[in-house]
Write a protein that holds these residues in place. Structure first.
Motif: not given
Length: 583
Positions: A322-346
């Motif tokens: 599905t990566a080919a369907s991502l826009t440049a903005k989405e790819r940039s945001r995904i490429g900068n993701q870090t590990v998520c903490s439980l507090v952030e998700m909740l």
């Protein structure tokens, strides 16, 4: 009496040449024969049929197992240590093998219908044998690595059984022409009787097969329960890296009513989201901490974990194509993701007014937080500010210490055991509970969440079963299912079932009578009045006329020595007369 071979008028038989040429490399007329096939060639025909049936089963399995492709790749990763999409080569080889064997089987059936001798070319024999052995090896491999997945076949039959029944009925009805021709045109033999008996048994079994079907979607439309709510399993991992903020956001955008995550406790007591035991697959730990890449994720502190990139792997490996369907903005945001903490998700769940389902991985005994993991998790829940009644977690332990939190279990329990343990909900794999068991749970007010549900057909049968919620890697796919794919009343299905059975039986009986009449007519010709088919002579290169050879023999009740056989190729018939042979 005159013994003779029929007068043969040879025209270019393109279709016969095509069939015999590709199947047995017999392109010339003199290479073909209408004699009985040898036992050796009949054995290869049986091998060809067996290969077709095995590949049909194998292909159906992978078609249904598409719901769990990511789990298969994850199992392969845990064994090999390398992340690859292993389903693509399996699907490609299965498709090629099935098409090849099916094509040869069709050619073999044409041989039988045309009365041609079976003689499979040696190259095809090697190809069929290689395909058969490869498929058997694949079945053994899957049974060893992914043995539990065979259960999906039983689950899928709840959805596909009525259609498979109709397809099988059409197929068996169609081959009645070949079976009838074999039975009525030969001298009586034990094999002939056995073939007829097997065919009748198979036909009767197919006609009565619907008595054994359990299809939840065969029901009254007015009894259909509300649409099951969808839980974003690790967010929306087909659209963004699993267990990251962007993944949970995408799940909520596509209608997920709840979020599910895997919780691990760091060495300094911070709950964070990670499915694997190590950080190798979903982070760049091999670059940042190469010496610790095989170390358990829970033995990293939060500062170290937070320094890792948790999105670039998704763009590079593209696990769901599905990566080919991502826009440049989405790819940039995904490429900068870090590990998520439980507090952030909740906090994200609380902001969206949704609930959360937590799968907590207990630390190993040598871990510093082994005895305090429960309080670490509980503090994170309280810190996030989400109402406790909206949080459900598993495993089902420390119930006495939980105040206000819902607890669920992935263990299949009886209704009595559920009542004794005070559990009000179950989280079960779709293969662990039958339609009857689901109905029993729901009748006793036990809420059931089924996972993983990624395909519309599985979502449909669970909807018809009355399941209140499902956990899915593909909320964006299930969002497009506003109604069960098919829904039919019992009376309507009974009508279709009985009508198709009666039509099939009527056609089979008609074919057998027609073949009997056809063959008996051919056997009742009087040799002294046979009219042999022929065509008028034409000055065309496409027509080759060969006159039959006549062999005379004197029998007690045969022709006298003065009788004459006259051949008139211009008119296309043979005539007996007296006084010798005239042309």
């Amino acid at each position: 009496m005159v013994k003779h071979q029929p007068l043969q008028v040879y025209e270019k038989q393109v279709f016969v040449s095509f069939v015999t040429g590709i199947y047995g490399c017999r392109w010339k007329r003199y290479q073909r024969s209408q004699d009985e096939s040898s036992r050796w060639e009949c054995t290869w025909f049986v091998i060809l049929c067996s290969s077709f049936l095995l590949l049909l089963f194998w292909g159906y399995f992978w078609l249904m197992a598409r719901n769990d492709f990511n789990d298969f790749n994850w199992l392969v990763y845990n064994r090999s240590g390398e992340w690859r999409d292993e389903t693509m080569p399996i699907l490609a080889s299965t498709t090629v093998g099935f098409c090849y064997v099916t094509f040869l089987l069709i050619l073999a059936l044409f041989h039988i219908s045309l009365g041609q001798q079976l003689n499979l070319y040696w190259v095809h024999k090697m190809g069929v044998l290689a395909t058969l052995l490869t498929t058997i090896s694949g079945v053994i491999f899957v049974d060893d690595l992914w043995g539990d997945e065979w259960d999906i076949l039983l689950a899928s039959l709840q959805y596909t059984a009525p259609f498979l029944h109709l397809g099988a009925l059409v197929t068996v009805t169609a081959i009645s022409w070949l079976v009838a021709g074999y039975v009525v045109r030969r001298e009586k033999s034990n094999i002939q009787v056995m073939v007829l008996f097997i065919y009748i048994v198979v036909l009767l079994a197919l006609c009565l097969a619907p008595l054994t079907f359990t299809c939840p979607c065969i029901m009254d439309r007015h009894s259909l329960k509300p649409r099951p709510s969808v839980i974003g399993r690790r967010g929306a991992p087909m659209l963004a890296p699993e267990n990251t903020v962007v993944s949970f956001n995408r799940a909520l955008q596509h209608g997920a009513s709840s979020l599910e995550a895997d919780v691990t406790i760091s060495v300094d007591g911070v709950p964070f989201l990670m499915r694997d035991h190590t950080l190798r697959r979903t982070t760049d730990v091999t670059k940042v901490f190469p010496a610790r890449q095989y170390e358990d994720a829970s033995f990293f502190n939060w500062t170290e974990i937070r320094s890792l990139n948790a999105g670039q792997w998704f763009l590079e490996s593209d696990p769901y194509w599905t990566a080919a369907s991502l826009t440049a903005k989405e790819r940039s945001r995904i490429g900068n993701q870090t590990v998520c903490s439980l507090v952030e998700m909740l906090r994200l769940a609380a902001k969206a007014n949704s609930s959360a389902l937590l799968n907590i991985h207990k630390p190993p005994p040598e871990h510093p937080r082994y005895r305090s993991w429960f309080m670490d998790t509980l503090r994170a829940v309280q810190k996030a500010g989400i109402p406790l009644k909206r949080v459900t977690w598993t495993p089902d332990t420390d119930r006495g210490r939980v105040r206000g939190l819902h607890q669920t279990t992935s263990e299949k329990l009886s209704v009595e055991a559920i009542r004794q343990r005070g559990i009000t909900s179950l989280t079960l794999h779709y293969s662990k509970a039958s339609h009857k068991e689901l109905q029993e749970y729901l009748a006793n007010n036990v809420s059931v969440t089924v996972y993983p549900v990624n395909e519309p057909w599985l979502y449909s049968i669970l909807w018809c079963s009355g399941v209140p919620s499902v956990s899915s890697d593909a909320p964006h796919v299930l969002r497009k299912v506003p109604y069960p794919i098919w829904l039919m009343s019992q009376s309507a299905y009974n009508f279709i079932w009985m009508t198709s059975d009666l039509v099939s039986v009527a056609i089979v009986i008609g074919v057998f009578f027609f073949q009997k009449w056809r063959m008996s007519g051919m056997q009742n010709y009087n040799p002294e009045h046979i009219m042999l088919s022929a065509v008028a002579r034409r000055s065309s290169r496409d027509v080759n006329i060969m006159k039959e050879k006549l062999i005379f023999s004197e029998l007690n009740n045969g022709l006298s020595s003065t009788e004459e056989l006259s051949l008139y190729p211009e008119n296309g018939y043979v005539r007996y007369s007296h006084g010798g042979l005239s042309r």
